[in-house]
Design a protein around this motif. Structure first.
Motif, PDB file in Angstrom:
ATOM      1  N   VAL A  26     -25.114 -21.460  12.594  1.00 36.43           N
ATOM      2  CA  VAL A  26     -23.964 -20.557  12.709  1.00 36.43           C
ATOM      3  C   VAL A  26     -23.021 -21.098  13.771  1.00 36.43           C
ATOM      4  CG1 VAL A  26     -23.177 -18.214  13.176  1.00 36.43           C
ATOM      5  CG2 VAL A  26     -25.365 -18.582  12.003  1.00 36.43           C
ATOM      6  N   ASN A  27     -21.772 -21.326  13.368  1.00 34.28           N
ATOM      7  CA  ASN A  27     -20.743 -21.813  14.276  1.00 34.28           C
ATOM      8  C   ASN A  27     -19.892 -20.631  14.744  1.00 34.28           C
ATOM      9  OD1 ASN A  27     -18.842 -23.538  15.602  1.00 34.28           O
ATOM     10  ND2 ASN A  27     -17.519 -23.381  13.802  1.00 34.28           N
ATOM     11  N   GLN A  28     -19.943 -20.339  16.030  1.00 32.38           N
ATOM     12  CA  GLN A  28     -19.181 -19.230  16.607  1.00 32.38           C
ATOM     13  C   GLN A  28     -17.807 -19.725  17.038  1.00 32.38           C
ATOM     14  OE1 GLN A  28     -20.558 -16.062  17.141  1.00 32.38           O
ATOM     15  NE2 GLN A  28     -22.712 -16.483  16.705  1.00 32.38           N
ATOM     16  N   GLN A  29     -16.752 -18.998  16.661  1.00 32.70           N
ATOM     17  CA  GLN A  29     -15.411 -19.393  17.075  1.00 32.70           C
ATOM     18  C   GLN A  29     -14.494 -18.175  17.158  1.00 32.70           C
ATOM     19  OE1 GLN A  29     -14.485 -22.386  14.165  1.00 32.70           O
ATOM     20  NE2 GLN A  29     -14.143 -20.930  12.516  1.00 32.70           N
ATOM     21  N   VAL A  30     -13.416 -18.332  17.908  1.00 33.33           N
ATOM     22  CA  VAL A  30     -12.422 -17.268  18.097  1.00 33.33           C
ATOM     23  C   VAL A  30     -11.162 -17.646  17.328  1.00 33.33           C
ATOM     24  CG1 VAL A  30     -10.979 -16.054  19.779  1.00 33.33           C
ATOM     25  CG2 VAL A  30     -13.358 -16.631  20.337  1.00 33.33           C
ATOM     26  N   GLN A  31     -10.558 -16.651  16.640  1.00 30.35           N
ATOM     27  CA  GLN A  31      -9.340 -16.889  15.890  1.00 30.35           C
ATOM     28  C   GLN A  31      -8.355 -15.747  16.086  1.00 30.35           C
ATOM     29  OE1 GLN A  31     -10.672 -17.652  11.803  1.00 30.35           O
ATOM     30  NE2 GLN A  31     -10.697 -19.845  12.222  1.00 30.35           N
ATOM     31  N   THR A  32      -7.097 -16.009  15.754  1.00 29.55           N
ATOM     32  CA  THR A  32      -6.025 -15.014  15.780  1.00 29.55           C
ATOM     33  C   THR A  32      -5.392 -14.972  14.396  1.00 29.55           C
ATOM     34  OG1 THR A  32      -5.585 -15.582  18.094  1.00 29.55           O
ATOM     35  CG2 THR A  32      -3.930 -14.259  16.958  1.00 29.55           C
ATOM     36  N   TRP A  33      -5.199 -13.751  13.867  1.00 31.62           N
ATOM     37  CA  TRP A  33      -4.675 -13.591  12.503  1.00 31.62           C
ATOM     38  C   TRP A  33      -3.532 -12.583  12.539  1.00 31.62           C
ATOM     39  CZ3 TRP A  33      -8.503 -12.939   7.819  1.00 31.62           C
ATOM     40  CH2 TRP A  33      -7.781 -13.019   6.626  1.00 31.62           C
ATOM     41  N   VAL A  34      -2.343 -13.022  12.103  1.00 35.02           N
ATOM     42  CA  VAL A  34      -1.148 -12.183  12.079  1.00 35.02           C
ATOM     43  C   VAL A  34      -0.575 -12.201  10.666  1.00 35.02           C
ATOM     44  CG1 VAL A  34       1.176 -11.817  13.017  1.00 35.02           C
ATOM     45  CG2 VAL A  34      -0.648 -12.690  14.491  1.00 35.02           C
ATOM     46  N   SER A  35      -0.118 -11.043  10.180  1.00 37.16           N
ATOM     47  CA  SER A  35       0.468 -11.012   8.847  1.00 37.16           C
ATOM     48  C   SER A  35       1.509  -9.906   8.724  1.00 37.16           C
ATOM     49  CB  SER A  35      -0.614 -10.815   7.778  1.00 37.16           C
ATOM     50  OG  SER A  35      -0.994  -9.456   7.685  1.00 37.16           O
ATOM     51  N   LEU A  36       2.371 -10.069   7.715  1.00 42.92           N
ATOM     52  CA  LEU A  36       3.318  -9.044   7.296  1.00 42.92           C
ATOM     53  C   LEU A  36       3.069  -8.777   5.826  1.00 42.92           C
ATOM     54  CD1 LEU A  36       5.796  -7.197   7.653  1.00 42.92           C
ATOM     55  CD2 LEU A  36       7.230  -9.193   7.100  1.00 42.92           C
ATOM     56  N   ASN A  37       2.827  -7.504   5.477  1.00 44.07           N
ATOM     57  CA  ASN A  37       2.500  -7.101   4.108  1.00 44.07           C
ATOM     58  C   ASN A  37       3.536  -6.093   3.645  1.00 44.07           C
ATOM     59  OD1 ASN A  37      -0.592  -8.158   4.015  1.00 44.07           O
ATOM     60  ND2 ASN A  37      -0.132  -7.271   6.006  1.00 44.07           N
ATOM     61  N   THR A  38       4.250  -6.404   2.560  1.00 40.95           N
ATOM     62  CA  THR A  38       5.357  -5.554   2.127  1.00 40.95           C
ATOM     63  C   THR A  38       5.152  -5.051   0.705  1.00 40.95           C
ATOM     64  OG1 THR A  38       6.721  -7.341   1.201  1.00 40.95           O
ATOM     65  CG2 THR A  38       6.894  -6.931   3.566  1.00 40.95           C
ATOM     66  N   VAL A  39       5.643  -3.832   0.481  1.00 42.00           N
ATOM     67  CA  VAL A  39       5.731  -3.252  -0.860  1.00 42.00           C
ATOM     68  C   VAL A  39       7.153  -2.711  -1.020  1.00 42.00           C
ATOM     69  CG1 VAL A  39       4.869  -1.524  -2.473  1.00 42.00           C
ATOM     70  CG2 VAL A  39       3.293  -2.591  -0.846  1.00 42.00           C
ATOM     71  N   THR A  40       7.854  -3.170  -2.047  1.00 40.52           N
ATOM     72  CA  THR A  40       9.227  -2.729  -2.299  1.00 40.52           C
ATOM     73  C   THR A  40       9.310  -2.134  -3.697  1.00 40.52           C
ATOM     74  OG1 THR A  40      10.062  -4.517  -0.895  1.00 40.52           O
ATOM     75  CG2 THR A  40      11.637  -3.417  -2.342  1.00 40.52           C
ATOM     76  N   LYS A  41       9.578  -0.845  -3.786  1.00 38.59           N
ATOM     77  CA  LYS A  41       9.719  -0.184  -5.085  1.00 38.59           C
ATOM     78  C   LYS A  41      11.139  -0.372  -5.610  1.00 38.59           C
ATOM     79  CE  LYS A  41       7.763   3.680  -6.134  1.00 38.59           C
ATOM     80  NZ  LYS A  41       7.363   5.107  -6.209  1.00 38.59           N
ATOM     81  N   PHE A  42      11.250  -0.766  -6.896  1.00 39.21           N
ATOM     82  CA  PHE A  42      12.565  -0.885  -7.520  1.00 39.21           C
ATOM     83  C   PHE A  42      12.721   0.067  -8.702  1.00 39.21           C
ATOM     84  CE2 PHE A  42       9.875  -4.219  -9.380  1.00 39.21           C
ATOM     85  CZ  PHE A  42       9.981  -3.947 -10.742  1.00 39.21           C
ATOM     86  N   ALA A  43      11.667   0.799  -9.029  1.00 42.24           N
ATOM     87  CA  ALA A  43      11.703   1.816 -10.077  1.00 42.24           C
ATOM     88  C   ALA A  43      10.648   2.859  -9.734  1.00 42.24           C
ATOM     89  CB  ALA A  43      11.460   1.200 -11.449  1.00 42.24           C
ATOM     90  N   GLU A  44      10.608   3.927 -10.501  1.00 39.83           N
ATOM     91  CA  GLU A  44       9.691   5.019 -10.184  1.00 39.83           C
ATOM     92  C   GLU A  44       8.246   4.562 -10.107  1.00 39.83           C
ATOM     93  OE1 GLU A  44       8.450   9.504 -11.770  1.00 39.83           O
ATOM     94  OE2 GLU A  44       9.913   8.305 -12.875  1.00 39.83           O
ATOM     95  N   HIS A  45       7.828   3.684 -11.025  1.00 37.96           N
ATOM     96  CA  HIS A  45       6.431   3.256 -11.076  1.00 37.96           C
ATOM     97  C   HIS A  45       6.249   1.762 -10.821  1.00 37.96           C
ATOM     98  CE1 HIS A  45       5.172   7.188 -12.512  1.00 37.96           C
ATOM     99  NE2 HIS A  45       6.075   7.126 -13.477  1.00 37.96           N
ATOM    100  N   TRP A  46       7.314   1.058 -10.487  1.00 40.20           N
ATOM    101  CA  TRP A  46       7.231  -0.395 -10.360  1.00 40.20           C
ATOM    102  C   TRP A  46       7.709  -0.867  -8.994  1.00 40.20           C
ATOM    103  CZ3 TRP A  46       4.892  -3.305 -14.040  1.00 40.20           C
ATOM    104  CH2 TRP A  46       4.708  -2.711 -15.296  1.00 40.20           C
ATOM    105  N   GLY A  47       7.113  -1.967  -8.545  1.00 44.19           N
ATOM    106  CA  GLY A  47       7.514  -2.555  -7.284  1.00 44.19           C
ATOM    107  C   GLY A  47       7.077  -4.009  -7.202  1.00 44.19           C
ATOM    108  N   VAL A  48       7.495  -4.662  -6.126  1.00 39.65           N
ATOM    109  CA  VAL A  48       7.045  -6.027  -5.850  1.00 39.65           C
ATOM    110  C   VAL A  48       6.330  -6.024  -4.498  1.00 39.65           C
ATOM    111  CG1 VAL A  48       8.799  -7.194  -7.229  1.00 39.65           C
ATOM    112  CG2 VAL A  48       9.289  -6.623  -4.840  1.00 39.65           C
ATOM    113  N   VAL A  49       5.314  -6.868  -4.388  1.00 36.64           N
ATOM    114  CA  VAL A  49       4.572  -7.009  -3.133  1.00 36.64           C
ATOM    115  C   VAL A  49       4.727  -8.440  -2.640  1.00 36.64           C
ATOM    116  CG1 VAL A  49       2.910  -5.210  -3.734  1.00 36.64           C
ATOM    117  CG2 VAL A  49       2.413  -7.583  -4.315  1.00 36.64           C
TER     118      VAL A  49
END
Length: 252
Positions: A26-49
């Motif tokens: 087992v290799n122990q290591q430290v990491q940093t994880w950053v993200s941006l997660n988006t959901v954009t609706k363009f219709a009543e039931h539809w969107g893009v992620v």
């Protein structure tokens, strides 16, 4: 003699198991994880992620991977979403002296369900990924692609701690990832991601979660593992661009 034979039959699995445990690395290591997660609706039931992810070794000391993911979402109601899309990953080399990033292409399908147990919000996500991973030899693409099909299940619990909704909530989640394919011999179990942290709204459309994620991942040889102690900061942006005549532009 029969008793001796029976003894070794009973002992053999213990000896094999003991050897497997002793061989495990087992290799122990430290990491940093950053993200941006988006959901954009363009219709009543539809969107893009769309997502962008950066994971670094240490505290932004060296690269681990970059990932871009996009897709189309169908939302039959406020609790369920169905998504299909594409993702691309640039994976940094782990061998000393290598500099060329390997590429990974993914097609994915996902179903997500949000529900409540009392005041606790429960998010369940099932994702299936078809992955084509570039094999590197001597710090250069070999022209060979490794195909795997990976199934991921996430269960996340957001637990209110304060009556004031502007204050953070507690988040507990776990995701298990298993994979299949002709090249998968020793590591059907790919990894497990356990997260504990806080979630807080910055605005009605923007929120974040921050905390500790333990990523336990098995390597291709089946006996080496990475134990990544990860500082995680994820932002979530939900927007709505569909036209609604009953609302003024600033509230659309």
């Amino acid at each position: 003699m029969k008793n001796v034979s029976n003894f070794f039959v009973l002992l053999f699995p213990i000896l094999v198991f003991g050897q497997a445990v002793a061989k495990k690395e087992v290799n122990q290591q430290v990491q940093t994880w950053v993200s941006l997660n988006t959901v954009t609706k363009f219709a009543e039931h539809w969107g893009v992620v769309a997502d962008v992810h950066i994971r670094e070794n240490g505290f932004f000391e060296s690269d681990n991977f970059y990932l871009l993911r996009g897709g189309v979402s169908y939302m039959p109601n406020s609790a369920v979403s169905l998504i299909g899309g594409y993702a691309h990953m640039w994976l940094a080399p782990t061998k000393e002296g290598w500099f060329v990033y390997s590429n990974e292409n993914r097609i994915y399908q996902q179903v997500q369900l949000s529900s409540k147990i009392g005041k606790v919000t429960v998010l369940q996500r099932l994702r299936n990924e078809q992955r084509w991973q570039q094999i590197m030899i001597n710090d250069a693409p070999s022209g060979i692609l490794r195909f795997t099909d990976r199934v991921r299940y996430l269960a996340s619990f957001t637990i209110p701690v304060f009556n004031n909704k502007k204050l953070p909530s507690l988040v507990l989640s776990d995701e298990i990832l298993i994979q299949f394919g002709k090249d998968i011999v020793y590591n059907t179990f790919d990894q497990n991601r356990l997260f504990i942290g806080i979630k807080q709204n910055i605005s009605p459309k923007l929120s974040y979660d921050f905390g500790y994620m333990n990523v336990y991942q098995e390597k291709i040889n089946g006996y080496q593992y990475d134990m990544n102690h990860t500082i995680r900061l994820f932002f979530y942006l939900n927007s709505d661009v569909k036209h609604n005549p009953s609302k003024s532009p600033e509230h659309s």
